[in-house]
Design a protein around this motif. Sequence first.
Motif, PDB file in Angstrom:
ATOM      1  N   GLY A  62       0.832  -1.199   0.000  1.00  0.00           N
ATOM      2  CA  GLY A  62       0.000   0.000   0.000  1.00  0.00           C
ATOM      3  C   GLY A  62       0.864   1.245   0.000  1.00  0.00           C
ATOM      4  O   GLY A  62       2.036   1.206   0.382  1.00  0.00           O
ATOM      5  N   ASP A  63       0.287   2.339  -0.445  1.00  0.00           N
ATOM      6  CA  ASP A  63       1.005   3.605  -0.492  1.00  0.00           C
ATOM      7  C   ASP A  63       1.307   4.075   0.928  1.00  0.00           C
ATOM      8  O   ASP A  63       0.412   4.311   1.726  1.00  0.00           O
ATOM      9  N   GLY A  64       2.606   4.158   1.247  1.00  0.00           N
ATOM     10  CA  GLY A  64       3.018   4.600   2.573  1.00  0.00           C
ATOM     11  C   GLY A  64       3.291   3.489   3.552  1.00  0.00           C
ATOM     12  O   GLY A  64       3.793   3.724   4.653  1.00  0.00           O
ATOM     13  N   GLY A  65       2.961   2.239   3.173  1.00  0.00           N
ATOM     14  CA  GLY A  65       3.202   1.122   4.079  1.00  0.00           C
ATOM     15  C   GLY A  65       2.350   1.212   5.329  1.00  0.00           C
ATOM     16  O   GLY A  65       1.257   1.763   5.321  1.00  0.00           O
ATOM     17  N   GLY A  66       2.841   0.666   6.427  1.00  0.00           N
ATOM     18  CA  GLY A  66       2.113   0.735   7.697  1.00  0.00           C
ATOM     19  C   GLY A  66       0.889  -0.143   7.687  1.00  0.00           C
ATOM     20  O   GLY A  66       0.987  -1.365   7.617  1.00  0.00           O
ATOM     21  N   SER A  67      -0.291   0.453   7.728  1.00  0.00           N
ATOM     22  CA  SER A  67      -1.535  -0.297   7.687  1.00  0.00           C
ATOM     23  C   SER A  67      -2.539   0.458   6.836  1.00  0.00           C
ATOM     24  O   SER A  67      -2.424   1.663   6.631  1.00  0.00           O
ATOM     25  N   LYS A  68      -3.547  -0.283   6.345  1.00  0.00           N
ATOM     26  CA  LYS A  68      -4.608   0.306   5.551  1.00  0.00           C
ATOM     27  C   LYS A  68      -5.945  -0.044   6.191  1.00  0.00           C
ATOM     28  O   LYS A  68      -6.159  -1.189   6.621  1.00  0.00           O
ATOM     29  N   THR A  69      -6.839   0.932   6.207  1.00  0.00           N
ATOM     30  CA  THR A  69      -8.134   0.758   6.847  1.00  0.00           C
ATOM     31  C   THR A  69      -9.213   0.574   5.794  1.00  0.00           C
ATOM     32  O   THR A  69      -9.311   1.362   4.849  1.00  0.00           O
ATOM     33  N   LEU A  97     -14.505   2.639  -1.189  1.00  0.00           N
ATOM     34  CA  LEU A  97     -15.130   3.956  -1.188  1.00  0.00           C
ATOM     35  C   LEU A  97     -14.143   5.051  -1.604  1.00  0.00           C
ATOM     36  O   LEU A  97     -12.942   4.929  -1.357  1.00  0.00           O
ATOM     37  N   ASP A  98     -14.676   6.096  -2.220  1.00  0.00           N
ATOM     38  CA  ASP A  98     -13.884   7.264  -2.614  1.00  0.00           C
ATOM     39  C   ASP A  98     -12.601   6.848  -3.324  1.00  0.00           C
ATOM     40  O   ASP A  98     -11.499   7.289  -2.996  1.00  0.00           O
ATOM     41  N   VAL A  99     -12.777   5.981  -4.324  1.00  0.00           N
ATOM     42  CA  VAL A  99     -11.625   5.368  -4.972  1.00  0.00           C
ATOM     43  C   VAL A  99     -10.773   6.379  -5.727  1.00  0.00           C
ATOM     44  O   VAL A  99      -9.547   6.201  -5.842  1.00  0.00           O
ATOM     45  N   ASP A 100     -11.371   7.449  -6.220  1.00  0.00           N
ATOM     46  CA  ASP A 100     -10.582   8.420  -6.972  1.00  0.00           C
ATOM     47  C   ASP A 100      -9.523   9.068  -6.075  1.00  0.00           C
ATOM     48  O   ASP A 100      -8.359   9.196  -6.457  1.00  0.00           O
ATOM     49  N   ALA A 101      -9.928   9.468  -4.868  1.00  0.00           N
ATOM     50  CA  ALA A 101      -8.979  10.072  -3.933  1.00  0.00           C
ATOM     51  C   ALA A 101      -7.930   9.060  -3.479  1.00  0.00           C
ATOM     52  O   ALA A 101      -6.772   9.406  -3.236  1.00  0.00           O
ATOM     53  N   ALA A 102      -8.335   7.789  -3.372  1.00  0.00           N
ATOM     54  CA  ALA A 102      -7.407   6.746  -2.923  1.00  0.00           C
ATOM     55  C   ALA A 102      -6.401   6.364  -3.996  1.00  0.00           C
ATOM     56  O   ALA A 102      -5.351   5.774  -3.695  1.00  0.00           O
ATOM     57  N   SER A 103      -6.696   6.697  -5.244  1.00  0.00           N
ATOM     58  CA  SER A 103      -5.796   6.355  -6.353  1.00  0.00           C
ATOM     59  C   SER A 103      -4.745   7.451  -6.502  1.00  0.00           C
ATOM     60  O   SER A 103      -4.815   8.301  -7.391  1.00  0.00           O
ATOM     61  N   THR A 104      -3.770   7.433  -5.626  1.00  0.00           N
ATOM     62  CA  THR A 104      -2.767   8.490  -5.571  1.00  0.00           C
ATOM     63  C   THR A 104      -1.838   8.432  -6.782  1.00  0.00           C
ATOM     64  O   THR A 104      -1.721   7.410  -7.464  1.00  0.00           O
ATOM     65  N   LYS A 105      -1.162   9.533  -7.031  1.00  0.00           N
ATOM     66  CA  LYS A 105      -0.219   9.601  -8.147  1.00  0.00           C
ATOM     67  C   LYS A 105       0.867   8.545  -7.993  1.00  0.00           C
ATOM     68  O   LYS A 105       1.291   7.929  -8.985  1.00  0.00           O
ATOM     69  N   ARG A 106       1.286   8.326  -6.771  1.00  0.00           N
ATOM     70  CA  ARG A 106       2.348   7.339  -6.522  1.00  0.00           C
ATOM     71  C   ARG A 106       1.863   5.924  -6.873  1.00  0.00           C
ATOM     72  O   ARG A 106       2.598   5.125  -7.443  1.00  0.00           O
ATOM     73  N   ILE A 107       0.618   5.613  -6.527  1.00  0.00           N
ATOM     74  CA  ILE A 107       0.040   4.313  -6.855  1.00  0.00           C
ATOM     75  C   ILE A 107      -0.079   4.145  -8.364  1.00  0.00           C
ATOM     76  O   ILE A 107       0.260   3.098  -8.920  1.00  0.00           O
ATOM     77  N   LEU A 108      -0.550   5.193  -9.040  1.00  0.00           N
ATOM     78  CA  LEU A 108      -0.706   5.110 -10.495  1.00  0.00           C
ATOM     79  C   LEU A 108       0.627   4.878 -11.186  1.00  0.00           C
ATOM     80  O   LEU A 108       0.727   4.050 -12.106  1.00  0.00           O
TER      81      LEU A 108
END
Length: 335
Positions: A62-69, A97-108
């Motif tokens: 995941g973007d940033g590592g750590g954990s994802k909620t 939910l809110d997939v557009d905001a979750a699709s960060t530039k780094r992920i793309l």
Amino acid sequence: MNSAIERSGKIERPAPIEGAARHYTFLLLDRFSLMSFAGAVECLRIANRLSGRDHYSWSLTGDGGGSKTCSAGISLPVFDDLGEPPREATILVCGGLDVDAASTKRILNWLRREARRGAVIGGLCTGAHTLAKAGLLEDKRATIHWENADGFAEAWDEVELTKRVFSIDGNRLTTAGGTSSIDLMIRLIARDHGEDLANAVADQLIYSSIRTDQDQQRLSTPTRIGVRHPKLSQVIQRMEQNIEEPTSPATLAREVDLSTRQLERLFRRYLNRSPKRYYMELRLARARNLLMQTDMSVINVALACGFTSPSHFSKCYRAHYSTTPYRERGSHGEP
């Protein structure tokens, strides 16, 4: 392993490699769907247990590592921060939910890099949105949760959007959300290790009806509206197919060999509203989806839903939703 998948939807069964496990990397987006993710990974776990072999391995990123909620508020630790997946891993983007905001530039950018390396990449639930945003579904057949389909179709007309439970096109996999990830994984397990193991996995999940990539997402119109009158169902289907250019009730009645008065009676009897009112509600529901899911202007949303006058659209919207289209848009974009 060779992960080649034909465009026809038929998956080539690769030659097994002794002792090798097929690896899946799950990319968890913020507010991902827990059911879609859990259904997919459970299929892999059960396949390993029933076969007595580690046919599959998996990892979370995941973007940033750590954990994802997830959207249910439950957090899962991820193993790395968009690191390099194992060689020939299949990447599954877990949307929600809110997939557009979750699709960060780094992920793309990460997905584009993996695509250049030839990775098989899939999207679970709304994950298809992320793949399309990364440019990975151009001229591909894909599916997405029906609630997100209107906005997706407006944003990416270069993608052949279907209403199917899951879709396989070349090295791109997409599912509609919910339990559809189970159907996809059972299909992939059958490809890798045969129908017997795939069916045994379904039995363990108490999954008695395995769907294919030809099955539709939503219930049939009669089941969905709780009415099994064939001509009423036909009219409603025509309404749903003609949102941008609404058809008059008189024309709809003629198309199913009814009089306008007979059609009015059917709607009143079974749905407690007129055909005109029901049609308006369908159009307004589509408009609300577009307002919430896209950056289309309010005027363009109105036109896409059959309203030639923005003022009439606002008046109807306010009467139905107790707010204006401009206020509904809120933080989702400027009108």
